[in-house]
Design a protein around this motif. Structure first.
Motif, PDB file in Angstrom:
ATOM      1  N   GLU A 143       0.840  -1.334   0.505  1.00  0.00           N
ATOM      2  CA  GLU A 143      -0.175   0.103  -0.168  1.00  0.00           C
ATOM      3  C   GLU A 143       0.897   1.386   0.200  1.00  0.00           C
ATOM      4  O   GLU A 143       2.390   1.008   0.122  1.00  0.00           O
ATOM      5  CB  GLU A 143      -1.104   0.333   0.998  1.00  0.00           C
ATOM      6  N   PRO A 144       0.572   2.188  -0.547  1.00  0.00           N
ATOM      7  CA  PRO A 144       1.344   3.666  -0.671  1.00  0.00           C
ATOM      8  C   PRO A 144       2.105   3.602   1.116  1.00  0.00           C
ATOM      9  O   PRO A 144       1.287   3.558   1.850  1.00  0.00           O
ATOM     10  CB  PRO A 144       0.010   4.531  -0.746  1.00  0.00           C
ATOM     11  N   ARG A 145       3.070   4.482   1.084  1.00  0.00           N
ATOM     12  CA  ARG A 145       3.766   4.316   2.500  1.00  0.00           C
ATOM     13  C   ARG A 145       3.746   3.324   3.267  1.00  0.00           C
ATOM     14  O   ARG A 145       4.528   3.650   4.222  1.00  0.00           O
ATOM     15  CB  ARG A 145       2.851   5.750   3.111  1.00  0.00           C
ATOM     16  N   ALA A 146       3.713   2.464   2.749  1.00  0.00           N
ATOM     17  CA  ALA A 146       3.282   1.552   3.467  1.00  0.00           C
ATOM     18  C   ALA A 146       5.511   0.273   3.334  1.00  0.00           C
ATOM     19  O   ALA A 146       5.475   0.710   2.267  1.00  0.00           O
ATOM     20  CB  ALA A 146       2.964  -0.035   3.190  1.00  0.00           C
ATOM     21  N   ARG A 147       5.672  -0.754   4.088  1.00  0.00           N
ATOM     22  CA  ARG A 147       6.674  -0.720   3.683  1.00  0.00           C
ATOM     23  C   ARG A 147       6.702  -2.147   4.122  1.00  0.00           C
ATOM     24  O   ARG A 147       5.940  -3.244   5.032  1.00  0.00           O
ATOM     25  CB  ARG A 147       8.204  -0.577   5.006  1.00  0.00           C
ATOM     26  N   HIS A 148       7.390  -3.150   3.870  1.00  0.00           N
ATOM     27  CA  HIS A 148       7.616  -4.854   3.851  1.00  0.00           C
ATOM     28  C   HIS A 148       8.714  -5.630   3.653  1.00  0.00           C
ATOM     29  O   HIS A 148       9.688  -5.302   2.507  1.00  0.00           O
ATOM     30  CB  HIS A 148       6.408  -5.391   3.057  1.00  0.00           C
ATOM     31  N   ALA A 149       9.393  -6.601   4.832  1.00  0.00           N
ATOM     32  CA  ALA A 149      10.179  -7.414   4.597  1.00  0.00           C
ATOM     33  C   ALA A 149      10.229  -8.138   3.501  1.00  0.00           C
ATOM     34  O   ALA A 149       9.310  -9.201   4.011  1.00  0.00           O
ATOM     35  CB  ALA A 149      11.075  -6.878   5.705  1.00  0.00           C
ATOM     36  N   VAL A 150      10.015  -8.075   2.073  1.00  0.00           N
ATOM     37  CA  VAL A 150       9.310  -8.896   1.323  1.00  0.00           C
ATOM     38  C   VAL A 150      10.724 -10.270   1.532  1.00  0.00           C
ATOM     39  O   VAL A 150      11.830 -10.220   1.007  1.00  0.00           O
ATOM     40  CB  VAL A 150      10.210  -8.471  -0.651  1.00  0.00           C
ATOM     41  N   ALA A 151      10.266 -11.318   1.423  1.00  0.00           N
ATOM     42  CA  ALA A 151      11.525 -12.874   1.451  1.00  0.00           C
ATOM     43  C   ALA A 151      11.215 -13.609   0.195  1.00  0.00           C
ATOM     44  O   ALA A 151      11.106 -12.781  -0.692  1.00  0.00           O
ATOM     45  CB  ALA A 151      10.492 -14.155   1.206  1.00  0.00           C
ATOM     46  N   THR A 152      13.146 -13.468  -0.109  1.00  0.00           N
ATOM     47  CA  THR A 152      13.693 -13.747  -2.046  1.00  0.00           C
ATOM     48  C   THR A 152      13.341 -15.350  -1.849  1.00  0.00           C
ATOM     49  O   THR A 152      13.916 -15.877  -2.317  1.00  0.00           O
ATOM     50  CB  THR A 152      14.937 -13.563  -2.051  1.00  0.00           C
ATOM     51  N   GLY A 153      13.728 -16.342  -0.342  1.00  0.00           N
ATOM     52  CA  GLY A 153      13.596 -17.034  -0.401  1.00  0.00           C
ATOM     53  C   GLY A 153      15.038 -18.268  -0.552  1.00  0.00           C
ATOM     54  O   GLY A 153      15.182 -19.852  -1.002  1.00  0.00           O
ATOM     55  N   PHE A 154      15.735 -16.857  -0.429  1.00  0.00           N
ATOM     56  CA  PHE A 154      17.645 -17.514  -0.412  1.00  0.00           C
ATOM     57  C   PHE A 154      18.300 -17.146   0.829  1.00  0.00           C
ATOM     58  O   PHE A 154      17.537 -16.506   1.540  1.00  0.00           O
ATOM     59  CB  PHE A 154      17.931 -16.827  -1.878  1.00  0.00           C
ATOM     60  N   ALA A 155      19.217 -17.850   1.026  1.00  0.00           N
ATOM     61  CA  ALA A 155      20.496 -17.476   2.085  1.00  0.00           C
ATOM     62  C   ALA A 155      21.804 -17.628   1.166  1.00  0.00           C
ATOM     63  O   ALA A 155      21.652 -18.205   0.738  1.00  0.00           O
ATOM     64  CB  ALA A 155      20.094 -18.379   3.654  1.00  0.00           C
ATOM     65  N   LEU A 156      22.485 -16.662   2.271  1.00  0.00           N
ATOM     66  CA  LEU A 156      23.790 -16.536   1.051  1.00  0.00           C
ATOM     67  C   LEU A 156      25.343 -16.126   2.231  1.00  0.00           C
ATOM     68  O   LEU A 156      24.591 -16.290   3.271  1.00  0.00           O
ATOM     69  CB  LEU A 156      24.366 -15.224   0.480  1.00  0.00           C
ATOM     70  N   ALA A 157      26.095 -17.077   1.347  1.00  0.00           N
ATOM     71  CA  ALA A 157      27.400 -17.476   2.264  1.00  0.00           C
ATOM     72  C   ALA A 157      28.033 -16.165   1.335  1.00  0.00           C
ATOM     73  O   ALA A 157      28.532 -17.161   1.174  1.00  0.00           O
ATOM     74  CB  ALA A 157      27.768 -18.067   2.794  1.00  0.00           C
ATOM     75  N   ILE A 158      28.111 -15.321   2.327  1.00  0.00           N
ATOM     76  CA  ILE A 158      29.189 -13.854   1.400  1.00  0.00           C
ATOM     77  C   ILE A 158      30.762 -14.415   2.350  1.00  0.00           C
ATOM     78  O   ILE A 158      31.321 -14.165   2.765  1.00  0.00           O
ATOM     79  CB  ILE A 158      28.694 -12.530   1.451  1.00  0.00           C
ATOM     80  N   PRO A 159      31.300 -13.953   1.131  1.00  0.00           N
ATOM     81  CA  PRO A 159      33.196 -14.904   1.443  1.00  0.00           C
ATOM     82  C   PRO A 159      33.333 -13.320   2.467  1.00  0.00           C
ATOM     83  O   PRO A 159      33.532 -12.245   1.803  1.00  0.00           O
ATOM     84  CB  PRO A 159      33.841 -14.647  -0.356  1.00  0.00           C
ATOM     85  N   GLU A 160      34.396 -13.370   3.418  1.00  0.00           N
ATOM     86  CA  GLU A 160      34.996 -12.501   4.646  1.00  0.00           C
ATOM     87  C   GLU A 160      35.497 -11.567   3.631  1.00  0.00           C
ATOM     88  O   GLU A 160      36.051 -11.747   2.219  1.00  0.00           O
ATOM     89  CB  GLU A 160      36.074 -13.328   4.731  1.00  0.00           C
ATOM     90  N   GLY A 161      35.433 -10.459   3.531  1.00  0.00           N
ATOM     91  CA  GLY A 161      35.958  -9.000   2.662  1.00  0.00           C
ATOM     92  C   GLY A 161      35.009  -9.173   1.606  1.00  0.00           C
ATOM     93  O   GLY A 161      35.328  -7.923   0.932  1.00  0.00           O
ATOM     94  N   TYR A 162      33.628  -9.112   2.082  1.00  0.00           N
ATOM     95  CA  TYR A 162      32.743  -8.393   0.631  1.00  0.00           C
ATOM     96  C   TYR A 162      31.451  -7.818   1.069  1.00  0.00           C
ATOM     97  O   TYR A 162      31.194  -8.379   2.638  1.00  0.00           O
ATOM     98  CB  TYR A 162      33.252  -9.255  -1.051  1.00  0.00           C
ATOM     99  N   GLU A 163      30.452  -7.638   0.771  1.00  0.00           N
ATOM    100  CA  GLU A 163      29.572  -7.214   0.960  1.00  0.00           C
ATOM    101  C   GLU A 163      28.256  -7.402  -0.239  1.00  0.00           C
ATOM    102  O   GLU A 163      29.032  -7.552  -0.833  1.00  0.00           O
ATOM    103  CB  GLU A 163      29.003  -6.246   1.779  1.00  0.00           C
ATOM    104  N   VAL A 164      27.238  -7.910  -0.024  1.00  0.00           N
ATOM    105  CA  VAL A 164      26.167  -7.118  -1.285  1.00  0.00           C
ATOM    106  C   VAL A 164      25.384  -6.461  -0.508  1.00  0.00           C
ATOM    107  O   VAL A 164      24.591  -6.625   0.264  1.00  0.00           O
ATOM    108  CB  VAL A 164      25.296  -8.892  -0.924  1.00  0.00           C
ATOM    109  N   GLN A 165      25.724  -5.499  -1.445  1.00  0.00           N
ATOM    110  CA  GLN A 165      24.227  -4.005  -1.405  1.00  0.00           C
ATOM    111  C   GLN A 165      23.470  -4.157  -2.184  1.00  0.00           C
ATOM    112  O   GLN A 165      23.235  -5.663  -3.632  1.00  0.00           O
ATOM    113  CB  GLN A 165      25.200  -2.697  -2.198  1.00  0.00           C
TER     114      GLN A 165
END
Length: 151
Positions: free
Chosen positions: A45-67
């Motif tokens: 809805e207008p002005r609403a927020r929601h944390a949308v599920a993606t169905g995935f989890a990640l193991a990001i290597p040390e020294g990196y981030e995912v933006q």
């Protein structure tokens, strides 16, 4: 012409509600961001927020981030953005990747399972430390704040 960068390997775990969804992927050969899709259906809805599920989890290597970044088409056409853009997924996080969306438009926005909702950009992390000092070196800008360098 410089050679392309070698990709880093990011382990990805498909969660049960991510079955049948595409993995995050680059849409074109020179894209910086990988499209990621929704694993759920909802109406934002207008002005609403929601944390949308993606169905995935990640193991990001040390020294990196995912933006996590907004998709420009959704922002322009519908006012759909991320309230904390760019969001950061740290290398030590192992929970589900969720995309916090906000509807800045004036109409409800429907999201279907499989719709592209954001972009993921992999970036190196530069650690820093702070040294407390009594004064800082002088610059031409000095203490000029917001809007002090232009109109």
């Amino acid at each position: 012409m410089p050679s392309p960068l070698s990709p880093i390997d990011i382990q990805i775990k498909r969660l049960p509600h991510g079955e049948g969804l595409p993995l995050p992927a680059y849409a074109t050969a020179h894209a910086a961001g990988m499209d990621v899709v929704s694993a759920e259906e909802l109406v934002l809805e207008p002005r609403a927020r929601h944390a949308v599920a993606t169905g995935f989890a990640l193991a990001i290597p040390e020294g990196y981030e995912v933006q996590v970044r907004p998709r420009s088409g959704l922002a322009l056409k519908h006012g759909i953005s991320l309230p904390n853009t760019p969001g950061t997924i740290d290398a030590d996080y192992r929970g589900e990747l969720k995309i916090i969306l906000i509807n800045l438009g004036d109409q409800p926005f429907a999201i279907a399972r499989g719709d592209r909702v954001a972009q993921l950009v992999v970036a190196p992390v530069q650690l820093a430390s702070f040294t407390e000092v009594d004064s800082l070196d002088d610059t031409a800008r000095g203490t000029g704040g917001f809007g002090s360098t232009g109109v």
